[in-house]
Design an enzyme around this catalytic site. Structure first.
Site, PDB file in Angstrom:
ATOM      1  N   LYS A 150      34.561  44.558  37.268  1.00 56.48           N
ATOM      2  CA  LYS A 150      35.324  43.401  37.253  1.00 56.48           C
ATOM      3  C   LYS A 150      36.857  43.587  37.746  1.00 56.48           C
ATOM      4  CE  LYS A 150      35.691  39.431  34.541  1.00 56.48           C
ATOM      5  NZ  LYS A 150      35.177  38.543  35.792  1.00 56.48           N
ATOM      6  N   HIS A 177      29.603  26.393  66.122  1.00 58.72           N
ATOM      7  CA  HIS A 177      30.121  27.568  66.876  1.00 58.72           C
ATOM      8  C   HIS A 177      29.631  28.902  66.554  1.00 58.72           C
ATOM      9  CE1 HIS A 177      33.123  24.697  68.283  1.00 58.72           C
ATOM     10  NE2 HIS A 177      33.236  24.316  67.180  1.00 58.72           N
ATOM     11  N   TRP A 220      34.011  53.750  37.259  1.00 57.22           N
ATOM     12  CA  TRP A 220      33.591  53.185  38.676  1.00 57.22           C
ATOM     13  C   TRP A 220      33.891  53.973  39.782  1.00 57.22           C
ATOM     14  CZ3 TRP A 220      35.866  51.375  43.216  1.00 57.22           C
ATOM     15  CH2 TRP A 220      35.115  50.410  44.023  1.00 57.22           C
ATOM     16  N   GLU A 251      32.574  30.379  47.699  1.00 53.60           N
ATOM     17  CA  GLU A 251      32.793  30.641  46.457  1.00 53.60           C
ATOM     18  C   GLU A 251      31.138  30.932  46.029  1.00 53.60           C
ATOM     19  OE1 GLU A 251      33.939  32.415  44.063  1.00 53.60           O
ATOM     20  OE2 GLU A 251      33.149  32.002  42.206  1.00 53.60           O
ATOM     21  N   CYS A 298      37.179  51.477  35.967  1.00 51.12           N
ATOM     22  CA  CYS A 298      37.326  52.487  35.182  1.00 51.12           C
ATOM     23  C   CYS A 298      38.040  51.839  33.910  1.00 51.12           C
ATOM     24  CB  CYS A 298      38.090  53.872  35.535  1.00 51.12           C
ATOM     25  SG  CYS A 298      37.172  54.507  37.109  1.00 51.12           S
ATOM     26  N   LYS A 303      29.126  34.207  44.900  1.00 48.98           N
ATOM     27  CA  LYS A 303      28.425  34.350  43.718  1.00 48.98           C
ATOM     28  C   LYS A 303      26.923  34.682  43.927  1.00 48.98           C
ATOM     29  CE  LYS A 303      30.853  34.341  40.993  1.00 48.98           C
ATOM     30  NZ  LYS A 303      32.016  33.975  41.268  1.00 48.98           N
ATOM     31  N   ASN A 313      42.283  56.645  35.208  1.00 50.49           N
ATOM     32  CA  ASN A 313      41.822  55.156  35.693  1.00 50.49           C
ATOM     33  C   ASN A 313      43.014  55.249  36.988  1.00 50.49           C
ATOM     34  OD1 ASN A 313      41.346  52.819  37.015  1.00 50.49           O
ATOM     35  ND2 ASN A 313      42.630  51.831  34.946  1.00 50.49           N
ATOM     36  N   GLY A 314      42.470  55.104  38.008  1.00 49.92           N
ATOM     37  CA  GLY A 314      43.173  55.174  39.404  1.00 49.92           C
ATOM     38  C   GLY A 314      42.877  56.101  40.233  1.00 49.92           C
ATOM     39  N   GLU A 360      26.755  38.284  45.194  1.00 49.02           N
ATOM     40  CA  GLU A 360      27.141  39.383  43.941  1.00 49.02           C
ATOM     41  C   GLU A 360      26.000  39.675  43.150  1.00 49.02           C
ATOM     42  OE1 GLU A 360      31.690  38.968  42.287  1.00 49.02           O
ATOM     43  OE2 GLU A 360      30.610  36.879  42.223  1.00 49.02           O
TER      44      GLU A 360
HETATM   45  C1  G6P Z   1      36.630  41.796  41.201  1.00 50.69           C
HETATM   46  C2  G6P Z   1      35.992  40.572  40.131  1.00 50.69           C
HETATM   47  C3  G6P Z   1      36.090  39.110  40.784  1.00 50.69           C
HETATM   48  C4  G6P Z   1      37.424  38.796  40.920  1.00 50.69           C
HETATM   49  C5  G6P Z   1      38.340  39.742  41.754  1.00 50.69           C
HETATM   50  C6  G6P Z   1      39.586  39.364  41.629  1.00 50.69           C
HETATM   51  O1  G6P Z   1      36.118  41.590  42.587  1.00 50.69           O
HETATM   52  O2  G6P Z   1      34.491  41.164  40.399  1.00 50.69           O
HETATM   53  O3  G6P Z   1      35.418  38.406  39.798  1.00 50.69           O
HETATM   54  O4  G6P Z   1      37.477  37.392  41.163  1.00 50.69           O
HETATM   55  O5  G6P Z   1      38.120  41.201  41.149  1.00 50.69           O
HETATM   56  O6  G6P Z   1      40.163  39.538  40.267  1.00 50.69           O
HETATM   57  P1  G6P Z   1      41.183  39.140  39.636  1.00 50.69           P
HETATM   58  O7  G6P Z   1      41.204  39.580  38.167  1.00 50.69           O
HETATM   59  O8  G6P Z   1      42.563  39.452  40.166  1.00 50.69           O
HETATM   60  O9  G6P Z   1      40.952  37.594  39.412  1.00 50.69           O
END
Ligand code: G6P
Length: 608
Positions: free
Chosen positions: A603, A501, A74, A478, A2, A482, A98-99, A485
């Site tokens: 994000k 395993h 969000w 990672e 948000c 990606k 927001n929260g 996501e």
């Molecule tokens: C969300 C974002 C990711 C990020 C994660 C941690 O899931 O979509 O891209 O890695 O938060 O966020 P930060 O700002 O703490 O790195």
């Protein structure tokens, strides 16, 4: 999660609020809305879905006023819909939030008994009705606002318009970030400095528990005990161009291609390119530290997982890594003299921030690697190191990750030098490799057609497996993250040696296996695991280098190869992360998914 914005202006604000929300859309895109206060009337415009929907609702039914608030959502409580969109409005009050108000159910029940009619399923609507209720009891707008804050448990950044107070905005912060900006006869509020960037550089951050009353000319701040306080105004320069795609089709692609510059700026802020010596902004006493606990979320967590290998192998310092949401409740006994290192792009992720507060209470030296200066974590940590990635808008983190790794690699060198376990010559070699990273990344970015070809293999898959050993294991995780996501293909990153395993049972023609095998002490073993995949009829694509190719050819392993440059212990994970990003990007393009705003994600995650 948000985003909120507000303008106390000397000219109409509605379109500017929507423009501001465009810079906040990375925080959520389930719905959006604005409200203005004009001649004692509250006007509202809201729409379900992305901002384009709000823009067209506004274009067909514009609202007027020089004072207003806006929100991009969000969803937490209540489905994405217009009725659940903020601002939440009564006859007297409009609120953006927001929260999460955790005790909302209890408050709602009491308010309903008093005759308040709720229309949404959100937690936020209790804020609107609580303030309205205090106003109905005869409290002044300021007293009603203050009294309501005592009722809310949980996290909030709030901006509130009250009908009978023209030219005034009430704001409060607990757990979620809020910044106030000062312009020429105008005052602004926002969830971050980026939203305010085109309007002002004069910013003031609310501290935890603060609330404030704003007018177009001034701001009065109060701390959580109700005492009037001064909060320093800082000049913060952010390039608002970062919020444009700059000719690229997507923010994610732009940010992937910004990596040579972002990594160069990051590395050269820590290592002098001429002397090749470290020049860290703060002096951490690594000899006083017996163990490091590294904590983060999401992609940032995988950078801690890489750093564990570096710190243990090169600096000989034991490291434990943990996901912030687990660390917080695990009651891990942290050692005396320990350090806790937190990694975050935003500096606002609530779980990481709360974990940092906990580590402080446990007397740990707190260190943060963060991309947003003046973010909550940046201000709270004992030692702060900045990645110089610039604003990252694409929800899938790319340039922030490689910059985090560059900072962690340099911190590891600093620790190793100070602990006397790395000679000057070795330190210089590592420094040279880090300084050369931008060139290497640039070279990798030129091989787009290789990744597009592999994306064709991934496109029809329902599942994918990513394998790696050593520092390539976190990069496998990672890479899988990606892909999940943005292309919605289920993917898992696995330690290659662990495949036998369990995941080996899944190998078939329908599940591509991506193998990361740079030439290092793990490579031969990883290639054996690749053989195991092939032997079971699997399809494998191996990212490796010249030496790996020679091994594969000598052993006649029938696998597709993407050839990478030769790498070293510190550069391999950074360089191998880049093709993983492009692979998921091109796969998402082929599948037609929304690369920059993937479904259900946001994000900056400021709820637990
Ligand atoms: C969300 C974002 C990711 C990020 C994660 C941690 O899931 O979509 O891209 O890695 O938060 O966020 P930060 O700002 O703490 O790195």
């Amino acid at each position: 999660m948000c985003g909120i914005v507000g303008i106390l202006g000397n000219k109409p604000v509605a379109q500017r609020l929507i423009d501001g929300l465009k810079r906040l859309e990375y925080r959520g895109y389930d719905s959006a809305g604005i409200a203005t206060l004009e001649s004692g009337l509250l006007h509202v415009c809201r729409a379900q879905g992305k901002l384009v929907a709000l823009q067209s609702a506004f274009d067909s039914s514009p609202i007027i006023g020089n004072l207003g608030i806006g929100h991009t959502r969000w969803a937490t409580h209540g489905v994405p819909s217009e009725v659940n969109a903020h601002p939440h409005v009564s006859s007297k009050v409009a609120v953006v939030h927001n929260g999460i108000i955790e005790n909302y159910a209890h408050l709602k029940e009491a308010l309903i008994k008093k005759g308040h009619a709720f229309v949404s399923q959100t937690d936020t609507e209790v804020v609107t009705h609580t303030i309205t209720d205090y106003l109905n009891q005869g409290l002044s707008p300021f007293d009603a606002f203050k009294a309501s804050l005592k009722d809310f448990h949980g996290a909030y950044a709030l901006a509130i318009l009250i009908k009978d107070t023209p030219d005034t905005l009430f704001v409060a912060r607990r757990g979620s970030p809020l910044v106030v900006g000062f312009g020429d006869g105008e005052t602004y509020i926002g969830s971050d400095a980026l939203v305010l960037a085109p309007w002002t550089k004069q910013l003031c951050y609310l501290e935890e528990g603060d609330y404030a009353i704003l007018t177009p000319e001034k701001a009065m701040f109060y701390n959580e005990y109700g005492q009037s306080v001064d909060r320093p105004i800082k000049t913060i320069s952010i390039n608002a161009d970062a919020v444009t795609k700059g000719g690229y089709d997507h923010f994610m692609l732009k940010e992937i291609f910004e990596q040579p510059t972002a990594v160069k700026e990051t590395v050269e802020s820590l290592i002098d390119p001429v002397s090749e010596r470290l020049k860290l902004p703060v002096d951490v006493d690594w000899n006083a530290i017996t163990k490091i606990t590294m904590v983060a979320c999401g992609t940032s967590y995988f950078s801690t997982a890489v750093a564990k290998y570096w710190f243990e192998m090169i600096a000989k310092l034991p490291v434990e890594v943990d996901i912030a949401s687990e660390f917080r409740y695990r009651e891990s006994p942290l050692p005396k003299g320990g350090a806790a290192l937190f990694i975050s792009q935003s500096g606002e992720t609530i779980d990481t921030l709360e974990a940092m507060k906990q580590a402080k209470e446990m007397d740990q030296t707190t260190i943060v690697v963060v991309n947003v200066p003046e973010s909550s974590m940046d201000r709270l940590a004992d030692y702060s190191f900045h990645t110089k990635a610039g604003p990252e808008i694409g929800v899938a983190s790319t340039k922030a990750f490689t910059c985090q790794l560059a900072v962690l690699a340099t911190l590891c060198l600093d620790a190793a030098i100070k602990r006397g376990v790395l000679s000057d010559v070795e330190a210089k070699e590592y420094a040279q490799q880090l300084l050369n990273l931008p060139n290497e990344i640039y070279g990798i970015l030129q091989k787009e057609s290789d990744y597009q070809q592999v994306a064709e293999t991934l496109k029809p898959a329902r599942d994918a497996l990513y394998l790696g050993r050593g520092t390539s294991f976190p990069i496998a995780m990672e890479g899988a993250l990606k892909l999940k996501e943005i292309s919605y293909i289920h993917a898992e990153g696995y330690a290659a040696g662990e495949m036998k395993h369990g995941p080996i049972a899944l190998i078939d023609q329908l599940m591509p296996v991506i193998v990361l095998a740079p030439f290092d002490k793990w490579m031969v073993k990883t290639l054996s695991n690749l053989q195991e995949v092939i032997a079971r009829g699997g399809i494998a694509i191996c990212f490796t280098d010249r030496i790996g190719r020679e091994h594969i050819q000598k052993d006649q392993i029938p696998t597709q190869i993407v050839e990478m440059p030769m790498t070293h212990l510190m550069t391999a994970p950074i360089l191998y992360a880049v093709p993983m990003q492009l692979l998921s990007y091109y796969t998402a393009l082929l599948r037609g998914t929304d690369v920059d705003q993937p479904r259900n994600l946001a994000k900056s995650v400021t709820v637990e």
